[in-house]
Motif scaffolding. Sequence first.
Motif, PDB file in Angstrom:
ATOM      1  N   ARG A 189       0.851  -1.148   0.084  1.00 11.60           N
ATOM      2  CA  ARG A 189      -0.155   0.027   0.028  1.00 11.60           C
ATOM      3  C   ARG A 189       0.813   1.138  -0.131  1.00 11.60           C
ATOM      4  O   ARG A 189       0.306   2.363  -0.072  1.00 11.60           O
ATOM      5  CB  ARG A 189      -0.907  -0.122   1.196  1.00 11.60           C
ATOM      6  CG  ARG A 189      -1.945  -1.122   1.157  1.00 11.60           C
ATOM      7  CD  ARG A 189      -2.765  -1.252   2.487  1.00 11.60           C
ATOM      8  NE  ARG A 189      -3.774  -2.130   2.141  1.00 11.60           N
ATOM      9  CZ  ARG A 189      -4.768  -2.405   3.410  1.00 11.60           C
ATOM     10  NH1 ARG A 189      -4.699  -1.895   4.477  1.00 11.60           N
ATOM     11  NH2 ARG A 189      -5.783  -3.298   3.256  1.00 11.60           N
ATOM     12  N   LEU A 190       2.175   1.199   0.117  1.00  4.88           N
ATOM     13  CA  LEU A 190       3.009   2.208   0.087  1.00  4.88           C
ATOM     14  C   LEU A 190       3.341   2.488  -1.637  1.00  4.88           C
ATOM     15  O   LEU A 190       3.987   1.604  -2.226  1.00  4.88           O
ATOM     16  CB  LEU A 190       4.296   2.212   0.703  1.00  4.88           C
ATOM     17  CG  LEU A 190       3.955   2.008   2.235  1.00  4.88           C
ATOM     18  CD1 LEU A 190       5.275   1.734   3.105  1.00  4.88           C
ATOM     19  CD2 LEU A 190       3.299   3.268   2.853  1.00  4.88           C
ATOM     20  N   PRO A 191       3.299   3.671  -1.851  1.00  9.46           N
ATOM     21  CA  PRO A 191       3.353   3.891  -3.373  1.00  9.46           C
ATOM     22  C   PRO A 191       4.951   3.658  -3.796  1.00  9.46           C
ATOM     23  O   PRO A 191       5.975   4.101  -3.000  1.00  9.46           O
ATOM     24  CB  PRO A 191       3.299   5.356  -3.608  1.00  9.46           C
ATOM     25  CG  PRO A 191       2.339   5.878  -2.452  1.00  9.46           C
ATOM     26  CD  PRO A 191       2.743   4.809  -1.246  1.00  9.46           C
ATOM     27  N   GLY A 221       7.983  -6.753  -0.536  1.00  9.80           N
ATOM     28  CA  GLY A 221       9.313  -7.203  -0.198  1.00  9.80           C
ATOM     29  C   GLY A 221      10.152  -5.911   0.023  1.00  9.80           C
ATOM     30  O   GLY A 221      10.904  -6.083   0.915  1.00  9.80           O
ATOM     31  N   HIS A 222       9.831  -4.669  -0.337  1.00 10.63           N
ATOM     32  CA  HIS A 222      10.352  -3.699   0.142  1.00 10.63           C
ATOM     33  C   HIS A 222       9.973  -3.314   1.604  1.00 10.63           C
ATOM     34  O   HIS A 222      10.597  -3.015   2.313  1.00 10.63           O
ATOM     35  CB  HIS A 222       9.976  -2.364  -0.474  1.00 10.63           C
ATOM     36  CG  HIS A 222      10.458  -2.391  -2.076  1.00 10.63           C
ATOM     37  ND1 HIS A 222      10.184  -2.821  -3.259  1.00 10.63           N
ATOM     38  CD2 HIS A 222      11.511  -1.604  -2.437  1.00 10.63           C
ATOM     39  CE1 HIS A 222      10.811  -2.674  -4.221  1.00 10.63           C
ATOM     40  NE2 HIS A 222      11.701  -1.925  -3.902  1.00 10.63           N
ATOM     41  N   VAL A 223       8.931  -3.421   1.697  1.00 12.53           N
ATOM     42  CA  VAL A 223       8.313  -3.288   3.385  1.00 12.53           C
ATOM     43  C   VAL A 223       8.994  -4.102   3.948  1.00 12.53           C
ATOM     44  O   VAL A 223       9.565  -3.738   5.362  1.00 12.53           O
ATOM     45  CB  VAL A 223       6.869  -3.390   3.281  1.00 12.53           C
ATOM     46  CG1 VAL A 223       6.230  -3.410   4.799  1.00 12.53           C
ATOM     47  CG2 VAL A 223       5.970  -2.405   2.300  1.00 12.53           C
ATOM     48  N   LEU A 224       9.180  -5.370   4.004  1.00 12.45           N
ATOM     49  CA  LEU A 224       9.755  -6.376   4.789  1.00 12.45           C
ATOM     50  C   LEU A 224      11.254  -5.922   4.929  1.00 12.45           C
ATOM     51  O   LEU A 224      11.944  -5.993   5.984  1.00 12.45           O
ATOM     52  CB  LEU A 224       9.482  -7.636   4.244  1.00 12.45           C
ATOM     53  CG  LEU A 224       8.187  -8.372   4.494  1.00 12.45           C
ATOM     54  CD1 LEU A 224       8.177  -9.767   4.005  1.00 12.45           C
ATOM     55  CD2 LEU A 224       7.681  -8.180   6.065  1.00 12.45           C
ATOM     56  N   VAL A 240       0.251  -3.254   8.465  1.00 10.18           N
ATOM     57  CA  VAL A 240      -1.129  -2.709   7.758  1.00 10.18           C
ATOM     58  C   VAL A 240      -0.725  -2.428   6.131  1.00 10.18           C
ATOM     59  O   VAL A 240      -1.350  -2.734   5.304  1.00 10.18           O
ATOM     60  CB  VAL A 240      -1.485  -1.260   8.425  1.00 10.18           C
ATOM     61  CG1 VAL A 240      -2.828  -0.734   7.540  1.00 10.18           C
ATOM     62  CG2 VAL A 240      -2.154  -1.518   9.712  1.00 10.18           C
ATOM     63  N   ASP A 241       0.284  -1.647   5.792  1.00  8.63           N
ATOM     64  CA  ASP A 241       1.100  -1.241   4.543  1.00  8.63           C
ATOM     65  C   ASP A 241       1.298  -2.656   3.729  1.00  8.63           C
ATOM     66  O   ASP A 241       1.031  -2.440   2.668  1.00  8.63           O
ATOM     67  CB  ASP A 241       2.197  -0.742   4.641  1.00  8.63           C
ATOM     68  CG  ASP A 241       2.296   0.630   5.372  1.00  8.63           C
ATOM     69  OD1 ASP A 241       0.793   1.251   5.262  1.00  8.63           O
ATOM     70  OD2 ASP A 241       3.004   1.390   5.792  1.00  8.63           O
ATOM     71  N   ARG A 248      -2.360   7.437   5.936  1.00  6.34           N
ATOM     72  CA  ARG A 248      -2.882   5.966   5.177  1.00  6.34           C
ATOM     73  C   ARG A 248      -4.278   6.274   4.677  1.00  6.34           C
ATOM     74  O   ARG A 248      -4.540   5.152   4.008  1.00  6.34           O
ATOM     75  CB  ARG A 248      -2.727   5.042   6.414  1.00  6.34           C
ATOM     76  CG  ARG A 248      -1.335   3.967   6.457  1.00  6.34           C
ATOM     77  CD  ARG A 248      -0.215   4.689   6.553  1.00  6.34           C
ATOM     78  NE  ARG A 248       0.974   4.093   6.606  1.00  6.34           N
ATOM     79  CZ  ARG A 248       2.157   4.317   7.243  1.00  6.34           C
ATOM     80  NH1 ARG A 248       2.432   5.573   7.623  1.00  6.34           N
ATOM     81  NH2 ARG A 248       3.257   3.616   7.006  1.00  6.34           N
ATOM     82  N   ARG A 249      -4.776   7.193   5.103  1.00  8.33           N
ATOM     83  CA  ARG A 249      -6.281   7.252   4.654  1.00  8.33           C
ATOM     84  C   ARG A 249      -6.469   8.948   4.202  1.00  8.33           C
ATOM     85  O   ARG A 249      -5.672   9.863   4.901  1.00  8.33           O
ATOM     86  CB  ARG A 249      -7.396   7.085   5.512  1.00  8.33           C
ATOM     87  CG  ARG A 249      -7.426   5.371   5.791  1.00  8.33           C
ATOM     88  CD  ARG A 249      -8.328   4.911   6.751  1.00  8.33           C
ATOM     89  NE  ARG A 249      -8.397   3.323   6.771  1.00  8.33           N
ATOM     90  CZ  ARG A 249      -9.057   2.831   7.891  1.00  8.33           C
ATOM     91  NH1 ARG A 249     -10.030   3.385   8.642  1.00  8.33           N
ATOM     92  NH2 ARG A 249      -8.735   1.347   7.986  1.00  8.33           N
TER      93      ARG A 249
END
Length: 229
Positions: A35-37, A42-45, A137-138, A210-211
Amino acid sequence: MIDPVRDLASVREATDRLLTAAAALDSAALGEPSRLPGWSRGHVLAHLSRNADALVNALEGRPMYVSGDARNADIERDAPRPLDVQLDDVRDSAARYQSVASEESDWSRTVELRNGVKDTTARIPFRRLVELELHHVDLGIGYELEDLPDGFVEREIGFLADRFAGHHDVPTTTVVADDGREWTTGGGAEGTPVAVRGTAADLLGWLCGRRDGSALRITGGSLPQLPPL
């Protein structure tokens, strides 16, 4: 009140929760958008792993990252790894952080974070908790803002309200949860005071980017445009 020992226990629980959820994925799912532009799951982890190591650096008196470019390059390097490697890295880096933080003997000590930001060691466990909970959440794998622990939501709304307090682009803003909890932020911009009301999850989503705030009820003006985190 800040309780770093309690927060470290919450960090451990949030890490386990995230690892359990991510283990149900496969390597192909890690390449799908988060959910992150611009970031895959894999980037988030990868970011969570490198953030744990960066906080160890800060606690041990080193810069969190060699540079912003090096931070970004490390995340790009690690993002394509298969699921088992990603999970092992999140688990191992979290254990390193937990070990170093648990040995802290002076919770009033000041450490330097990214971009010259300074904070006490007592607040670092909560900062790590924020990374874990919001980035869970992302990932977009079924863990939503509504699923976050209520105590965490209340503290993070308060943290962000304090962060935006006095900001020159944000008018005086009262943030009111449907259950009656209330915070004040902004105050640095001219204009009529604004009240923003909604569920705690929707308020947090707006404050942390996030919203979009469309579910919130606004009185006294329009929804303030918050600066990026």
